[in-house]
Design a protein around this motif. Structure first.
Motif, PDB file in Angstrom:
ATOM      1  N   LEU A  46       0.820  -1.209   0.000  1.00 25.07           N
ATOM      2  CA  LEU A  46       0.000   0.000   0.000  1.00 25.07           C
ATOM      3  C   LEU A  46       0.858   1.266   0.000  1.00 25.07           C
ATOM      4  O   LEU A  46       0.379   2.345  -0.322  1.00 25.07           O
ATOM      5  CB  LEU A  46      -0.953   0.014   1.203  1.00 25.07           C
ATOM      6  CG  LEU A  46      -2.020  -1.071   1.193  1.00 25.07           C
ATOM      7  CD1 LEU A  46      -2.844  -1.025   2.476  1.00 25.07           C
ATOM      8  CD2 LEU A  46      -2.920  -0.958  -0.023  1.00 25.07           C
ATOM      9  N   ARG A  47       2.138   1.125   0.316  1.00 28.37           N
ATOM     10  CA  ARG A  47       3.054   2.276   0.320  1.00 28.37           C
ATOM     11  C   ARG A  47       3.628   2.575  -1.074  1.00 28.37           C
ATOM     12  O   ARG A  47       4.291   3.595  -1.253  1.00 28.37           O
ATOM     13  CB  ARG A  47       4.190   2.025   1.306  1.00 28.37           C
ATOM     14  CG  ARG A  47       3.698   1.953   2.746  1.00 28.37           C
ATOM     15  CD  ARG A  47       4.808   1.987   3.759  1.00 28.37           C
ATOM     16  NE  ARG A  47       5.627   3.177   3.588  1.00 28.37           N
ATOM     17  CZ  ARG A  47       6.943   3.215   3.818  1.00 28.37           C
ATOM     18  NH1 ARG A  47       7.577   2.144   4.238  1.00 28.37           N
ATOM     19  NH2 ARG A  47       7.624   4.336   3.641  1.00 28.37           N
ATOM     20  N   VAL A  48       3.379   1.722  -2.040  1.00 22.55           N
ATOM     21  CA  VAL A  48       3.943   1.917  -3.380  1.00 22.55           C
ATOM     22  C   VAL A  48       3.702   3.329  -3.913  1.00 22.55           C
ATOM     23  O   VAL A  48       4.632   3.963  -4.427  1.00 22.55           O
ATOM     24  CB  VAL A  48       3.424   0.838  -4.369  1.00 22.55           C
ATOM     25  CG1 VAL A  48       3.694   1.227  -5.806  1.00 22.55           C
ATOM     26  CG2 VAL A  48       4.048  -0.502  -4.057  1.00 22.55           C
ATOM     27  N   PRO A  49       2.481   3.892  -3.820  1.00 25.28           N
ATOM     28  CA  PRO A  49       2.263   5.232  -4.375  1.00 25.28           C
ATOM     29  C   PRO A  49       3.127   6.335  -3.742  1.00 25.28           C
ATOM     30  O   PRO A  49       3.329   7.381  -4.353  1.00 25.28           O
ATOM     31  CB  PRO A  49       0.777   5.490  -4.110  1.00 25.28           C
ATOM     32  CG  PRO A  49       0.174   4.118  -4.061  1.00 25.28           C
ATOM     33  CD  PRO A  49       1.228   3.279  -3.393  1.00 25.28           C
ATOM     34  N   GLU A  50       3.676   6.088  -2.551  1.00 28.38           N
ATOM     35  CA  GLU A  50       4.599   7.053  -1.949  1.00 28.38           C
ATOM     36  C   GLU A  50       5.886   7.143  -2.763  1.00 28.38           C
ATOM     37  O   GLU A  50       6.557   8.177  -2.766  1.00 28.38           O
ATOM     38  CB  GLU A  50       4.975   6.630  -0.519  1.00 28.38           C
ATOM     39  CG  GLU A  50       3.840   6.645   0.470  1.00 28.38           C
ATOM     40  CD  GLU A  50       4.271   6.072   1.819  1.00 28.38           C
ATOM     41  OE1 GLU A  50       5.458   6.226   2.204  1.00 28.38           O
ATOM     42  OE2 GLU A  50       3.415   5.459   2.482  1.00 28.38           O
ATOM     43  N   PHE A  51       6.239   6.062  -3.439  1.00 31.35           N
ATOM     44  CA  PHE A  51       7.486   5.980  -4.176  1.00 31.35           C
ATOM     45  C   PHE A  51       7.310   6.101  -5.687  1.00 31.35           C
ATOM     46  O   PHE A  51       8.200   6.568  -6.378  1.00 31.35           O
ATOM     47  CB  PHE A  51       8.192   4.652  -3.860  1.00 31.35           C
ATOM     48  CG  PHE A  51       8.487   4.470  -2.403  1.00 31.35           C
ATOM     49  CD1 PHE A  51       9.611   5.033  -1.830  1.00 31.35           C
ATOM     50  CD2 PHE A  51       7.620   3.757  -1.598  1.00 31.35           C
ATOM     51  CE1 PHE A  51       9.883   4.888  -0.482  1.00 31.35           C
ATOM     52  CE2 PHE A  51       7.880   3.589  -0.244  1.00 31.35           C
ATOM     53  CZ  PHE A  51       9.009   4.160   0.320  1.00 31.35           C
ATOM     54  N   ILE A  52       6.165   5.624  -6.173  1.00 34.58           N
ATOM     55  CA  ILE A  52       5.911   5.632  -7.619  1.00 34.58           C
ATOM     56  C   ILE A  52       4.562   6.312  -7.839  1.00 34.58           C
ATOM     57  O   ILE A  52       3.503   5.746  -7.556  1.00 34.58           O
ATOM     58  CB  ILE A  52       5.907   4.207  -8.198  1.00 34.58           C
ATOM     59  CG1 ILE A  52       7.237   3.523  -7.877  1.00 34.58           C
ATOM     60  CG2 ILE A  52       5.657   4.247  -9.706  1.00 34.58           C
ATOM     61  CD1 ILE A  52       7.286   2.065  -8.251  1.00 34.58           C
ATOM     62  N   LYS A  53       4.609   7.520  -8.338  1.00 30.96           N
ATOM     63  CA  LYS A  53       3.416   8.374  -8.418  1.00 30.96           C
ATOM     64  C   LYS A  53       2.373   7.903  -9.431  1.00 30.96           C
ATOM     65  O   LYS A  53       1.215   8.244  -9.305  1.00 30.96           O
ATOM     66  CB  LYS A  53       3.817   9.826  -8.719  1.00 30.96           C
ATOM     67  CG  LYS A  53       4.720  10.421  -7.666  1.00 30.96           C
ATOM     68  CD  LYS A  53       4.066  10.412  -6.295  1.00 30.96           C
ATOM     69  CE  LYS A  53       4.994  10.997  -5.251  1.00 30.96           C
ATOM     70  NZ  LYS A  53       4.738  10.532  -3.919  1.00 30.96           N
ATOM     71  N   ASN A  54       2.757   7.140 -10.439  1.00 32.53           N
ATOM     72  CA  ASN A  54       1.763   6.742 -11.444  1.00 32.53           C
ATOM     73  C   ASN A  54       1.153   5.365 -11.162  1.00 32.53           C
ATOM     74  O   ASN A  54       0.598   4.735 -12.046  1.00 32.53           O
ATOM     75  CB  ASN A  54       2.298   6.861 -12.870  1.00 32.53           C
ATOM     76  CG  ASN A  54       3.651   6.226 -13.072  1.00 32.53           C
ATOM     77  OD1 ASN A  54       4.419   6.070 -12.141  1.00 32.53           O
ATOM     78  ND2 ASN A  54       3.948   5.864 -14.304  1.00 32.53           N
ATOM     79  N   ILE A  55       1.242   4.922  -9.899  1.00 36.97           N
ATOM     80  CA  ILE A  55       0.520   3.728  -9.454  1.00 36.97           C
ATOM     81  C   ILE A  55      -0.444   4.155  -8.348  1.00 36.97           C
ATOM     82  O   ILE A  55      -0.031   4.790  -7.381  1.00 36.97           O
ATOM     83  CB  ILE A  55       1.467   2.631  -8.924  1.00 36.97           C
ATOM     84  CG1 ILE A  55       2.377   2.107 -10.031  1.00 36.97           C
ATOM     85  CG2 ILE A  55       0.649   1.481  -8.321  1.00 36.97           C
ATOM     86  CD1 ILE A  55       3.357   1.025  -9.589  1.00 36.97           C
ATOM     87  N   GLU A  56      -1.703   3.810  -8.509  1.00 36.24           N
ATOM     88  CA  GLU A  56      -2.720   4.068  -7.483  1.00 36.24           C
ATOM     89  C   GLU A  56      -3.256   2.731  -6.984  1.00 36.24           C
ATOM     90  O   GLU A  56      -3.429   1.800  -7.774  1.00 36.24           O
ATOM     91  CB  GLU A  56      -3.871   4.895  -8.050  1.00 36.24           C
ATOM     92  CG  GLU A  56      -3.464   6.305  -8.428  1.00 36.24           C
ATOM     93  CD  GLU A  56      -4.633   7.084  -9.004  1.00 36.24           C
ATOM     94  OE1 GLU A  56      -5.763   6.958  -8.491  1.00 36.24           O
ATOM     95  OE2 GLU A  56      -4.405   7.816  -9.994  1.00 36.24           O
TER      96      GLU A  56
END
Length: 169
Positions: A46-56
């Motif tokens: 769930l933290r992925v969007p903190e690092f990669i902006k084009n994944i929601e």
């Protein structure tokens, strides 16, 4: 042309494979939406969007009920999630849309195969779709362009190893 992928089977790695493709797509400047059915707990991904902006990422579960019978609230959360997927597919903003654990949601009768197919039929033909989870319905396997079955050969869980943060959740 976008294709439909199915990642199924009793082995570990279905969600992980989907996230791997999400990472690859995002690094190619594609927009990714991940809808997680069943799941409502705090998974590390769930933290992925903190690092990669084009994944929601959005979760459409309340908690993991797998060892119990789903409640009406679980069913309502899943149906609300499927409605959200329909909106996502209609807005043409995303290149890759992942329906994580959608097969399990169908297995537990949170909604039907037909409900999902109706939503998928509304997608732009260029959107890539990934359907994950054990128990992939036969119809999904038939319509898919790519099907991968994860088969468990050996798993440390059987030795009593609990799920570990960053590896299993």
């Amino acid at each position: 042309m976008g294709y439909i992928h199915v990642y199924t089977g009793n082995g570990k790695g279905k969600t992980t494979a989907a996230f791997g493709l999400a990472l690859r797509a995002a690094c190619a400047d594609k927009k990714v939406f991940i809808g997680q059915f069943i799941k409502g707990m705090d998974y590390s991904e769930l933290r992925v969007p903190e690092f990669i902006k084009n994944i929601e990422i959005e979760q459409f579960g309340r908690n993991c009920f797998i060892f119990n019978k789903p409640t009406q609230e679980d069913i309502d959360a899943a149906k609300k999630g499927l409605k959200r997927i329909e909106e996502v597919l209609k807005n043409k903003k995303y290149d890759l849309v992942i329906l994580d654990e959608v097969n399990v949601a169908i297995y537990y009768k949170l909604f039907s195969v037909e409900d999902v197919l109706e939503v998928l039929n509304k997608r732009d033909e260029n959107v890539e779709i990934i359907l994950t989870g054990r128990y992939a319905p036969k119809k999904f396997i038939e319509i898919a362009d790519l099907v991968t079955e994860m088969k468990e050969i050996k798993h440390y869980y059987k030795k009593g190893v609990k799920a570990r943060k960053g590896i299993e959740f």
